[in-house]
Design a protein around this motif. Sequence first.
Motif, PDB file in Angstrom:
ATOM      1  N   SER A  88       0.814  -1.216   0.000  1.00  0.00           N
ATOM      2  CA  SER A  88       0.000   0.000   0.000  1.00  0.00           C
ATOM      3  C   SER A  88       0.847   1.265   0.000  1.00  0.00           C
ATOM      4  O   SER A  88       0.416   2.310  -0.503  1.00  0.00           O
ATOM      5  CB  SER A  88      -0.943   0.001   1.204  1.00  0.00           C
ATOM      6  OG  SER A  88      -0.205  -0.097   2.410  1.00  0.00           O
ATOM      7  N   GLU A  89       2.057   1.185   0.526  1.00  0.00           N
ATOM      8  CA  GLU A  89       2.918   2.366   0.548  1.00  0.00           C
ATOM      9  C   GLU A  89       3.458   2.717  -0.836  1.00  0.00           C
ATOM     10  O   GLU A  89       4.064   3.781  -1.001  1.00  0.00           O
ATOM     11  CB  GLU A  89       4.072   2.153   1.533  1.00  0.00           C
ATOM     12  CG  GLU A  89       3.605   2.050   2.979  1.00  0.00           C
ATOM     13  CD  GLU A  89       4.764   1.943   3.961  1.00  0.00           C
ATOM     14  OE1 GLU A  89       4.498   2.065   5.170  1.00  0.00           O
ATOM     15  OE2 GLU A  89       5.909   1.756   3.515  1.00  0.00           O
ATOM     16  N   ASP A  90       3.273   1.841  -1.789  1.00  0.00           N
ATOM     17  CA  ASP A  90       3.683   2.137  -3.164  1.00  0.00           C
ATOM     18  C   ASP A  90       2.611   2.904  -3.941  1.00  0.00           C
ATOM     19  O   ASP A  90       2.845   3.317  -5.075  1.00  0.00           O
ATOM     20  CB  ASP A  90       4.004   0.831  -3.910  1.00  0.00           C
ATOM     21  CG  ASP A  90       5.176   0.084  -3.297  1.00  0.00           C
ATOM     22  OD1 ASP A  90       5.072  -1.149  -3.150  1.00  0.00           O
ATOM     23  OD2 ASP A  90       6.187   0.742  -2.974  1.00  0.00           O
ATOM     24  N   THR A  91       1.457   3.080  -3.341  1.00  0.00           N
ATOM     25  CA  THR A  91       0.385   3.824  -3.991  1.00  0.00           C
ATOM     26  C   THR A  91       0.799   5.274  -4.192  1.00  0.00           C
ATOM     27  O   THR A  91       1.169   5.970  -3.244  1.00  0.00           O
ATOM     28  CB  THR A  91      -0.907   3.764  -3.157  1.00  0.00           C
ATOM     29  OG1 THR A  91      -1.382   2.409  -3.117  1.00  0.00           O
ATOM     30  CG2 THR A  91      -1.982   4.664  -3.752  1.00  0.00           C
ATOM     31  N   ALA A  92       0.765   5.723  -5.443  1.00  0.00           N
ATOM     32  CA  ALA A  92       1.201   7.080  -5.776  1.00  0.00           C
ATOM     33  C   ALA A  92       0.989   7.311  -7.267  1.00  0.00           C
ATOM     34  O   ALA A  92       0.669   6.380  -8.009  1.00  0.00           O
ATOM     35  CB  ALA A  92       2.675   7.273  -5.430  1.00  0.00           C
ATOM     36  N   VAL A  93       1.192   8.553  -7.659  1.00  0.00           N
ATOM     37  CA  VAL A  93       1.307   8.859  -9.084  1.00  0.00           C
ATOM     38  C   VAL A  93       2.782   8.732  -9.447  1.00  0.00           C
ATOM     39  O   VAL A  93       3.636   9.331  -8.789  1.00  0.00           O
ATOM     40  CB  VAL A  93       0.789  10.271  -9.414  1.00  0.00           C
ATOM     41  CG1 VAL A  93       0.980  10.571 -10.902  1.00  0.00           C
ATOM     42  CG2 VAL A  93      -0.682  10.405  -9.027  1.00  0.00           C
ATOM     43  N   TYR A  94       3.063   7.964 -10.472  1.00  0.00           N
ATOM     44  CA  TYR A  94       4.433   7.719 -10.899  1.00  0.00           C
ATOM     45  C   TYR A  94       4.729   8.565 -12.138  1.00  0.00           C
ATOM     46  O   TYR A  94       3.974   8.541 -13.120  1.00  0.00           O
ATOM     47  CB  TYR A  94       4.638   6.238 -11.200  1.00  0.00           C
ATOM     48  CG  TYR A  94       4.760   5.399  -9.954  1.00  0.00           C
ATOM     49  CD1 TYR A  94       3.659   5.200  -9.110  1.00  0.00           C
ATOM     50  CD2 TYR A  94       5.975   4.829  -9.573  1.00  0.00           C
ATOM     51  CE1 TYR A  94       3.762   4.461  -7.949  1.00  0.00           C
ATOM     52  CE2 TYR A  94       6.087   4.074  -8.420  1.00  0.00           C
ATOM     53  CZ  TYR A  94       4.984   3.904  -7.612  1.00  0.00           C
ATOM     54  OH  TYR A  94       5.096   3.171  -6.451  1.00  0.00           O
ATOM     55  N   TYR A  95       5.838   9.288 -12.069  1.00  0.00           N
ATOM     56  CA  TYR A  95       6.230  10.191 -13.148  1.00  0.00           C
ATOM     57  C   TYR A  95       7.533   9.728 -13.784  1.00  0.00           C
ATOM     58  O   TYR A  95       8.513   9.439 -13.087  1.00  0.00           O
ATOM     59  CB  TYR A  95       6.431  11.607 -12.622  1.00  0.00           C
ATOM     60  CG  TYR A  95       5.182  12.256 -12.089  1.00  0.00           C
ATOM     61  CD1 TYR A  95       4.827  12.153 -10.751  1.00  0.00           C
ATOM     62  CD2 TYR A  95       4.351  13.001 -12.931  1.00  0.00           C
ATOM     63  CE1 TYR A  95       3.669  12.747 -10.256  1.00  0.00           C
ATOM     64  CE2 TYR A  95       3.200  13.602 -12.449  1.00  0.00           C
ATOM     65  CZ  TYR A  95       2.869  13.471 -11.113  1.00  0.00           C
ATOM     66  OH  TYR A  95       1.736  14.066 -10.630  1.00  0.00           O
ATOM     67  N   CYS A  96       7.528   9.705 -15.079  1.00  0.00           N
ATOM     68  CA  CYS A  96       8.750   9.431 -15.835  1.00  0.00           C
ATOM     69  C   CYS A  96       9.569  10.712 -15.939  1.00  0.00           C
ATOM     70  O   CYS A  96       8.997  11.824 -16.046  1.00  0.00           O
ATOM     71  CB  CYS A  96       8.374   8.924 -17.219  1.00  0.00           C
ATOM     72  SG  CYS A  96       9.765   8.571 -18.299  1.00  0.00           S
ATOM     73  N   ASN A  97      10.872  10.570 -15.925  1.00  0.00           N
ATOM     74  CA  ASN A  97      11.775  11.721 -15.970  1.00  0.00           C
ATOM     75  C   ASN A  97      12.916  11.421 -16.927  1.00  0.00           C
ATOM     76  O   ASN A  97      13.441  10.317 -16.951  1.00  0.00           O
ATOM     77  CB  ASN A  97      12.304  11.985 -14.560  1.00  0.00           C
ATOM     78  CG  ASN A  97      13.385  13.028 -14.507  1.00  0.00           C
ATOM     79  OD1 ASN A  97      14.553  12.758 -14.783  1.00  0.00           O
ATOM     80  ND2 ASN A  97      13.007  14.234 -14.148  1.00  0.00           N
ATOM     81  N   GLY A  98      13.269  12.425 -17.718  1.00  0.00           N
ATOM     82  CA  GLY A  98      14.401  12.273 -18.622  1.00  0.00           C
ATOM     83  C   GLY A  98      15.278  13.509 -18.577  1.00  0.00           C
ATOM     84  O   GLY A  98      14.775  14.641 -18.512  1.00  0.00           O
TER      85      GLY A  98
END
Length: 115
Positions: A87-97
């Motif tokens: 549950s602690e992995d729940t989040a919005v994940y953003y790609c970055n370059g």
Amino acid sequence: QVQLVESGGGLVQAGGSLRLSCAASRSGVSFNAMGWYRQAPGKQRDLVAVITSGGYTNYADSVKGRFTISRDNAKNTVYLQMNSLNSEDTAVYYCNGKRIGLTYWGQGTQVTVSS
């Protein structure tokens, strides 16, 4: 203008797996480093994992041993394999370059882990 397009987020049960993908919107662009960040509600955006063009990787302590970052330089695509999700992995994940002093962000993809 280069855009990073993410896919692969969704809802998964605790203990499950997801694979995120992020691709550059056009070819001929080289990123020195590509990575993933995440932001949970009410929290700051934190680094999850990063990989350089040479294959060097770095992970947040909280995901070591569970997440694996990889990239296909020819396709300008970065992946994040996420196993043993909680549950602690729940989040919005953003790609970055990152390239030549510039930083690019994807639009974000929601990952929700149900317990």
